[in-house]
Structure formats: structure tokens, C-alpha cells
Design an enzyme around this catalytic site. Structure first.
Site, PDB file in Angstrom:
ATOM      1  N   LYS A  71      -5.320  -7.606  35.543  1.00 57.47           N
ATOM      2  CA  LYS A  71      -4.097  -6.735  36.654  1.00 57.47           C
ATOM      3  C   LYS A  71      -3.483  -5.658  36.192  1.00 57.47           C
ATOM      4  O   LYS A  71      -3.421  -4.096  35.725  1.00 57.47           O
ATOM      5  CB  LYS A  71      -3.208  -6.825  37.490  1.00 57.47           C
ATOM      6  N   ARG A  81     -24.450  -6.523  46.740  1.00 52.11           N
ATOM      7  CA  ARG A  81     -24.780  -5.242  45.963  1.00 52.11           C
ATOM      8  C   ARG A  81     -24.093  -3.945  46.709  1.00 52.11           C
ATOM      9  O   ARG A  81     -23.492  -2.728  46.580  1.00 52.11           O
ATOM     10  CB  ARG A  81     -25.990  -5.416  45.053  1.00 52.11           C
TER      11      ARG A  81
END
Length: 322
Positions: free
Chosen positions: A172, A256
Site C-alpha cells: 500500500k 477479467r
């Protein structure tokens, strides 16, 4: 997605907290004793006690900060000294949090003594009365707003407030560094304080102790403003999008191609959410920036997934019609 933290809903703010936090912004100066610092402000608003000073206490909003402006000050000055002291004593007999004298007006030492004897602190500000009323109300609404502390990093990416979340060690803070190098601004690292403002938007900020700082494994604590410039730090930002970083087996469940926009509930507000897989060699910062840009396009009414569906349907229709 991490479990939703507990929402805190402040029911009161002490006079000391109100003074310490807003001393500079409201230009407050203590002119009496701090005897009333432990008193509580129970309503996120302010009140002008003109009617109360005239002896009318029906519907008196005594739980609010009491502000003496031009008209109240002029009224007190026009009273006989004994009557003035009696009316002021009657006002201070109520359980009011504190008194603020606007426009740099001064009240007599005897009135300040009456307030202090009743356990009420008196402040002075040089702000215009209406400006103080408006600004103080905003400050109090912020203090009383429902809030929660969440784990993650909040960044301003091209005007979009992005909260980056994920398991410890998923990258992060490293992603934030990449966004800062692309012109983004850090709001908070590791711990983000989210507030629901006026039931219409969620605003994030950093705890005072970590504001403007970011921790990178191997480098330690870094001062963002010193490295990237002051423009790389923001005090607060509206939360628009949540990006969750996942890795390992969790990435196998990701679609996807998806035309549906995911969202997450934060204190009753629906916040858009995107899940990004983290793999070696992936430019995660670039993907987060793309997610922010795509979110911005959606707010303008354009959706790439919807356009793709329309193209696909058109092609299928054309083939069926020959």
C-alpha cells in the site's frame, strides 16, 4: 474487504477540546478563568442569548456555545449596573457550556467574575459575529460528525480521493509513493479517520501525530512534504473510491471483464470499490491512477464496460442479420 470498524458518534465536546482545537481558526482568547473547561457542549451549533438577557428563557438553547455580539453587548451596556448584573447572573445560572464575546468587545470584570463564579469560562474573538457563528457551526458539526478509524492509505489522485486497502505487506505505502511521484497528494498513511459530513459525503483525514508522514519498510518514517514538496500533502479529502489490493489465491476469483460497478457501504454512503491483484512486476501505482481516472469518467457519464457491451451486442446483432 476488512471488517467495518465501529462507528463513533460523539454526543458532546468539552469546552477545553473546543478551545484547543479551534483557538487559532476562531481567534479565541481566554479572558476569564479556565474553571469551565470541563463543561460539555451537547449541540453542534451556537446561540445568541439576546432574549435570555431580556429575561425570556422559554426555548433557551442552553446546551450550545453562547455568543454575545453587537446587539447583546449594546443591550447589556444600556442596562443599569445592578440590573445588568442580575440579568447576567440569571443567564449564568443555566448550565451553558461557555460564553464567547465577538468583535473584540469587552464586558466588565464584574460580569466575568459572575461567569467564573458560576463555573463558566469566557472567551473573546475579534471575528465579526456572523462570521464567527458560521465558522464555529462548521467546526462543531465536524467535531460531532460520526467517524471511524480505518486501516489503509488515503491519497488524492487527480482530484479523486482514493482509499487504498489490503493485507499488511501488500504494498500500500509503496503504491502511494508511486502516486506521489505522479503528482498525487497524501492525506493519510496506515490510519485514516473517516467522517460523515452533513449526511452527504465521507471525508478522510490523518491523526495529528501521523499527518504528512509515511512509513516505508526498510526506510522508516518519511516526511512527505520535505521530500515531495508541500503540495504533496492534503489535510483532508472526500472519499470517492476504495481500491483493495489482493494477492495470491484471492486473485483467482477476480473477473477479467465486469460491467457492474462494485461499491462498499461507509456510514450509510455507497463508495465505489475496485479490487486490484498485486503481482511481481505490476505497476500498481499506475493501475490505481487508471482506476481513479476511470471513476472520474463514470461520474461524467462515460462507462468503458457499458460501451464494450454495446459494441458486443451490436456485433452479435449484425451477424444474426447477415
Amino acid at each position: 474487504m476488512p471488517p467495518t470498524p465501529k462507528i463513533k458518534r460523539p454526543s458532546s465536546v468539552t469546552v477545553e477540546e473546543f478551545f484547543r482545537v479551534n483557538e487559532k481558526s476562531l481567534k479565541l482568547k481566554l479572558v476569564g478563568s479556565d474553571v469551565g473547561f470541563a463543561r460539555k457542549i451537547s449541540e453542534p451549533s451556537v446561540n445568541r442569548p439576546g432574549l435570555a438577557l431580556s429575561g425570556f428563557f422559554t426555548y433557551f438553547a442552553y446546551k450550545r456555545v453562547q455568543v454575545i455580539g453587537n446587539s447583546e453587548h449594546s443591550f447589556l451596556e444600556g442596562l443599569d449596573p445592578k440590573l445588568r448584573a442580575a440579568r447576567f447572573s440569571q443567564l449564568c445560572s443555566w448550565d451553558i457550556p461557555c460564553l464567547v464575546i465577538a468583535r473584540s468587545h469587552r464586558i466588565g470584570d464584574e460580569l466575568i467574575e459572575i461567569a467564573n463564579s458560576a463555573g463558566i469560562s469566557v472567551f473573546q474573538t475579534n471575528m465579526m459575529t456572523m462570521k464567527f457563528l458560521n465558522t464555529a457551526t462548521i467546526k462543531l458539526e465536524w467535531a460531532f460528525a460520526p467517524n471511524m478509524l480505518v486501516h489503509g492509505c488515503l491519497v488524492d489522485v487527480q482530484g479523486i480521493g482514493v482509499l487504498i486497502q489490503g493485507d499488511s505487506g501488500c504494498g500500500k505505502s509503496e503504491s502511494v509513493i508511486g502516486l506521489l511521484q505522479r503528482g498525487g497528494s497524501l492525506v493519510a498513511d496506515d490510519a485514516v479517520r473517516l467522517r460523515l459530513v452533513e449526511d452527504r459525503e465521507v471525508v478522510g483525514s490523518a491523526p495529528d501525530i501521523t499527518r504528512g508522514m509515511i512509513e516505508i519498510r526498510g526506510l522508516g518514517i518519511l516526511n512527505v512534504a520535505a521530500i515531495f514538496g508541500v503540495s504533496a500533502v492534503r489535510l483532508s479529502k472526500r472519499l470517492d473510491l476504495i481500491v483493495e489490493l489482493v494477492r495470491g489465491a484471492k486473485t483467482e476469483d477476480l473477473e477479467r471483464v465486469s460491467a457492474s460497478a462494485d461499491s462498499h457501504d461507509i456510514m450509510g454512503m455507497k463508495i465505489g470499490r475496485v479490487t486490484l491483484p498485486v503481482e511481481p512486476g505490476r505497476d500498481v501505482a499506475g493501475l490505481i491512477e487508471l482506476a481513479a481516472i476511470n471513476f472520474k469518467l463514470r461520474t461524467f457519464g462515460y462507462d468503458s464496460a457499458v460501451e464494450f457491451d454495446q459494441r458486443l451486442l451490436k456485433k452479435m446483432t449484425d451477424e444474426q442479420l447477415g
